[in-house]
Motif scaffolding. Structure first.
Motif, mmCIF file in Angstrom:
data_model
loop_
_atom_site.group_PDB
_atom_site.id
_atom_site.type_symbol
_atom_site.label_atom_id
_atom_site.label_comp_id
_atom_site.label_asym_id
_atom_site.label_seq_id
_atom_site.Cartn_x
_atom_site.Cartn_y
_atom_site.Cartn_z
ATOM 1 N N ALA A 60 -48.642 -2.924 -0.653
ATOM 2 C CA ALA A 60 -49.497 -2.978 0.541
ATOM 3 C C ALA A 60 -50.924 -2.549 0.202
ATOM 4 O O ALA A 60 -51.127 -1.445 -0.317
ATOM 5 C CB ALA A 60 -48.925 -2.061 1.626
ATOM 6 N N PRO A 61 -51.909 -3.401 0.485
ATOM 7 C CA PRO A 61 -53.306 -3.077 0.164
ATOM 8 C C PRO A 61 -54.102 -2.690 1.406
ATOM 9 O O PRO A 61 -53.594 -2.751 2.534
ATOM 10 C CB PRO A 61 -53.825 -4.409 -0.379
ATOM 11 C CG PRO A 61 -53.106 -5.424 0.478
ATOM 12 C CD PRO A 61 -51.777 -4.814 0.872
ATOM 13 N N VAL B 221 -47.570 -12.604 6.733
ATOM 14 C CA VAL B 221 -46.457 -12.489 7.670
ATOM 15 C C VAL B 221 -45.141 -12.350 6.914
ATOM 16 O O VAL B 221 -44.271 -11.529 7.277
ATOM 17 C CB VAL B 221 -46.432 -13.710 8.619
ATOM 18 C CG1 VAL B 221 -45.128 -13.723 9.429
ATOM 19 C CG2 VAL B 221 -47.627 -13.694 9.552
ATOM 20 N N VAL B 222 -44.971 -13.124 5.858
ATOM 21 C CA VAL B 222 -43.754 -13.026 5.046
ATOM 22 C C VAL B 222 -43.635 -11.638 4.431
ATOM 23 O O VAL B 222 -42.545 -11.027 4.447
ATOM 24 C CB VAL B 222 -43.766 -14.110 3.947
ATOM 25 C CG1 VAL B 222 -42.599 -13.885 2.972
ATOM 26 C CG2 VAL B 222 -43.668 -15.493 4.564
ATOM 27 N N PHE B 223 -44.727 -11.114 3.888
ATOM 28 C CA PHE B 223 -44.693 -9.774 3.291
ATOM 29 C C PHE B 223 -44.324 -8.723 4.334
ATOM 30 O O PHE B 223 -43.535 -7.809 4.054
ATOM 31 C CB PHE B 223 -46.061 -9.444 2.673
ATOM 32 C CG PHE B 223 -46.177 -9.816 1.219
ATOM 33 C CD1 PHE B 223 -45.766 -8.944 0.227
ATOM 34 C CD2 PHE B 223 -46.692 -11.039 0.839
ATOM 35 C CE1 PHE B 223 -45.872 -9.279 -1.114
ATOM 36 C CE2 PHE B 223 -46.805 -11.395 -0.491
ATOM 37 C CZ PHE B 223 -46.388 -10.512 -1.474
ATOM 38 N N VAL B 224 -44.895 -8.832 5.534
ATOM 39 C CA VAL B 224 -44.592 -7.856 6.589
ATOM 40 C C VAL B 224 -43.119 -7.919 6.978
ATOM 41 O O VAL B 224 -42.451 -6.881 7.140
ATOM 42 C CB VAL B 224 -45.487 -8.107 7.817
ATOM 43 C CG1 VAL B 224 -45.018 -7.263 9.007
ATOM 44 C CG2 VAL B 224 -46.931 -7.768 7.502
ATOM 45 N N PHE C 112 -51.605 -5.869 6.086
ATOM 46 C CA PHE C 112 -52.017 -7.205 5.676
ATOM 47 C C PHE C 112 -53.013 -7.128 4.520
ATOM 48 O O PHE C 112 -53.657 -6.106 4.322
ATOM 49 C CB PHE C 112 -52.658 -7.945 6.855
ATOM 50 C CG PHE C 112 -51.717 -8.193 7.996
ATOM 51 C CD1 PHE C 112 -50.890 -9.297 7.983
ATOM 52 C CD2 PHE C 112 -51.658 -7.323 9.071
ATOM 53 C CE1 PHE C 112 -50.009 -9.538 9.028
ATOM 54 C CE2 PHE C 112 -50.782 -7.553 10.113
ATOM 55 C CZ PHE C 112 -49.952 -8.662 10.099
ATOM 56 N N GLY C 113 -53.131 -8.227 3.807
ATOM 57 C CA GLY C 113 -54.115 -8.323 2.728
ATOM 58 C C GLY C 113 -53.595 -9.033 1.498
ATOM 59 O O GLY C 113 -54.358 -9.659 0.757
ATOM 60 N N ASN C 114 -52.280 -8.957 1.255
ATOM 61 C CA ASN C 114 -51.729 -9.622 0.072
ATOM 62 C C ASN C 114 -51.990 -11.118 0.096
ATOM 63 O O ASN C 114 -52.279 -11.731 -0.930
ATOM 64 C CB ASN C 114 -50.217 -9.379 -0.021
ATOM 65 C CG ASN C 114 -49.862 -7.910 -0.101
ATOM 66 O OD1 ASN C 114 -49.568 -7.302 0.916
ATOM 67 N ND2 ASN C 114 -49.896 -7.356 -1.301
ATOM 68 N N GLY C 115 -51.888 -11.720 1.281
ATOM 69 C CA GLY C 115 -52.079 -13.162 1.392
ATOM 70 C C GLY C 115 -53.454 -13.599 0.948
ATOM 71 O O GLY C 115 -53.610 -14.633 0.284
ATOM 72 N N ALA C 116 -54.488 -12.815 1.309
ATOM 73 C CA ALA C 116 -55.844 -13.158 0.901
ATOM 74 C C ALA C 116 -55.977 -13.147 -0.618
ATOM 75 O O ALA C 116 -56.602 -14.039 -1.211
ATOM 76 C CB ALA C 116 -56.840 -12.182 1.528
#
Length: 454
Positions: free
Chosen positions: A60-61, A94-97, A113-117
């Motif tokens: 998580a970032p 959303v998948v990570f969450v 959130f942030g991994n997606g970016a």
């Protein structure tokens, strides 16, 4: 035969000054990252910027810098590609969450959130290498590099701050507080004003102070709004200045370690030693006495990040780069500068003399970057040399003449303001000449490009 010719052409391209410059900058940047990684692990026992950045691919970032970097990267994309990139980033997050929720993984507050970016930026880098060629590949890689630089710059800054607290046990706040008498101790005055206007005043200033990077991204996006259409970046933009300020500033922290009025002369803040390490609990109601200064011991948690004020330097850069924008952007740049200066003083994070040094620091870096881009000439060399000389003189006076400054405020106060004003005047005067020269050159090129009448 053709392969040998192609190899010679590539070698000739690498010998071009710009290619050599960027290659050197890349090697230096990599060396800096490796050095910071080693120092962070040795002195603080924590991962450095490289390890932290790699870890954010999975763990998580902090979401802000990553989505800010994604926004900057998307300036090279078409609108359709931007919507796809944003949608993919949000979908991955959303998948990570959901996975973390299903596995009952605990994450810090606000780090959802942030991994997606980051995944999208890395994916665009892969696409650039495997699916693009020529100018399109270079443009997309520049966009990815710009986004990752913003994120990595934040990591480097956090590591630098940690290093300052671990390697500089003695701080020079008594010197700066004494020298600040020449300006009338503005931090004490603004601290009382902010306290009197609570809770509205302090909430507004805290929002401005904390969201400085957001303001920088907004101005940068305005400057880079035409990149996708023109297929090239402008010759100079805010992100370059912002990153260089953040890279060079912590080096001054190491030379001149200062924690700030609220820590050295006040109640401190959560997560620090606070008043237990303070010289005296005076801020903001009682002015510090004028006495011979000396270095004092402070905790190993509070960053020594006062001299110069980088928030002031960044806000000054935002103000400069917003001048050529729309009326709303110019108003926002002015507001952000005034509010940032008020917050740095009103919250006790900086002394008045920090702000003077921060303005000179910012203008000198901005002048150097513009000179580097347009080509060094006499005017640029004189301006950068003068700014650097004034900055060094300011630091030397704070360190070796604080008693003189405090005892003769009506002499040294105006001198400090005059020194800062002289750099501002030199910058404005020189850059106006540069803009006129650039305008004449552009007009001449347009005339040359017009076809002759038959």
């Amino acid at each position: 035969m053709f392969s040998r010719i192609s190899s010679r052409n590539k070698f000739a391209a690498l010998r071009q000054p710009r290619a050599i410059l960027w290659t050197t900058a890349g090697v230096v940047a990599l060396g800096l990252l490796i050095a910071l990684e080693i120092v962070a692990r040795r002195y603080a026992g924590v991962p450095g910027p490289m390890t932290t950045q790699v870890g954010e691919v999975i763990f998580a970032p902090k979401p802000g810098p990553l989505y800010g970097g994604l926004a900057l990267m998307m300036v090279v994309l078409t609108w359709r590609q931007r919507f796809i990139a944003a949608g993919v980033a949000i979908g991955i997050d959303v998948v990570f969450v959901l996975v973390r929720w299903a596995l009952d993984v605990k994450v810090p507050d606000g780090h959802f959130f942030g991994n997606g970016a980051l995944w999208v930026m890395l994916g665009c880098a892969v696409i650039a290498v495997t699916r693009r060629t020529g100018q399109e590949r270079a443009l997309l890689l520049k966009g990815v590099g710009l986004g990752l630089l913003l994120v990595t710059g934040r990591k480097i800054g956090d590591t630098w701050l940690l290093i300052t607290s671990k390697t500089r046990p003695m701080v020079l706040d008594p010197y700066v507080a004494t020298a600040d008498h020449a300006l009338g101790n503005p931090s004490w005055l603004m601290g009382r004003i902010v306290k009197a206007t609570a809770p509205i005043g302090d909430h507004v200033l805290d929002l401005v102070y904390a969201q400085l990077a957001v303001a920088a991204v907004v101005v940068a996006l305005y400057q880079l709004r035409n990149v996708a259409a023109e297929r090239r970046f402008p010759r100079h933009h805010l992100v370059r200045t912002f990153l260089v300020i953040g890279l060079l500033g912590p080096a001054i922290y190491m030379i001149f370690p200062v924690v700030g009025p609220v820590f050295a002369y006040g109640p401190g803040a959560s997560g620090t030693g606070g008043v237990d390490w303070a010289v005296a609990n005076l801020w903001p109601d009682t002015l510090p006495p004028i006495s011979a200064p000396h270095p004092v011991l402070y905790d190993d948690l509070t960053p020594r990040n006062c001299m110069p004020s980088l928030h002031t330097a960044w806000a000054t850069a935002i103000f400069i780069h917003s001048r050529k924008g729309s009326r709303i952007l110019r108003f926002a740049g002015t507001f952000w500068l005034i509010a940032t200066l008020s917050a740095t003083l009103g919250f006790g994070y900086h002394y008045g003399v920090d702000l003077v040094a921060g303005v000179v620091f910012s203008l000198t870096i901005e002048a150097a970057l513009r000179s580097l881009e347009r080509g060094w000439d006499r005017s640029g060399t004189v301006l950068v040399t003068y700014g650097a000389t004034v900055f060094a003189a300011l630091l030397a006076s704070y360190r070796y003449l604080p008693m003189k400054m405090a005892e003769h405020p009506w002499v040294f106060g105006p001198l400090l303001v005059l020194a800062m004003a002289s750099v501002i005047y030199g910058y404005v005067r020189t850059t106006k000449q540069w803009d006129k020269q650039a305008s004449k050159t552009m007009s001449a090129r347009q005339l040359e490009a017009q076809p002759e009448l038959v």
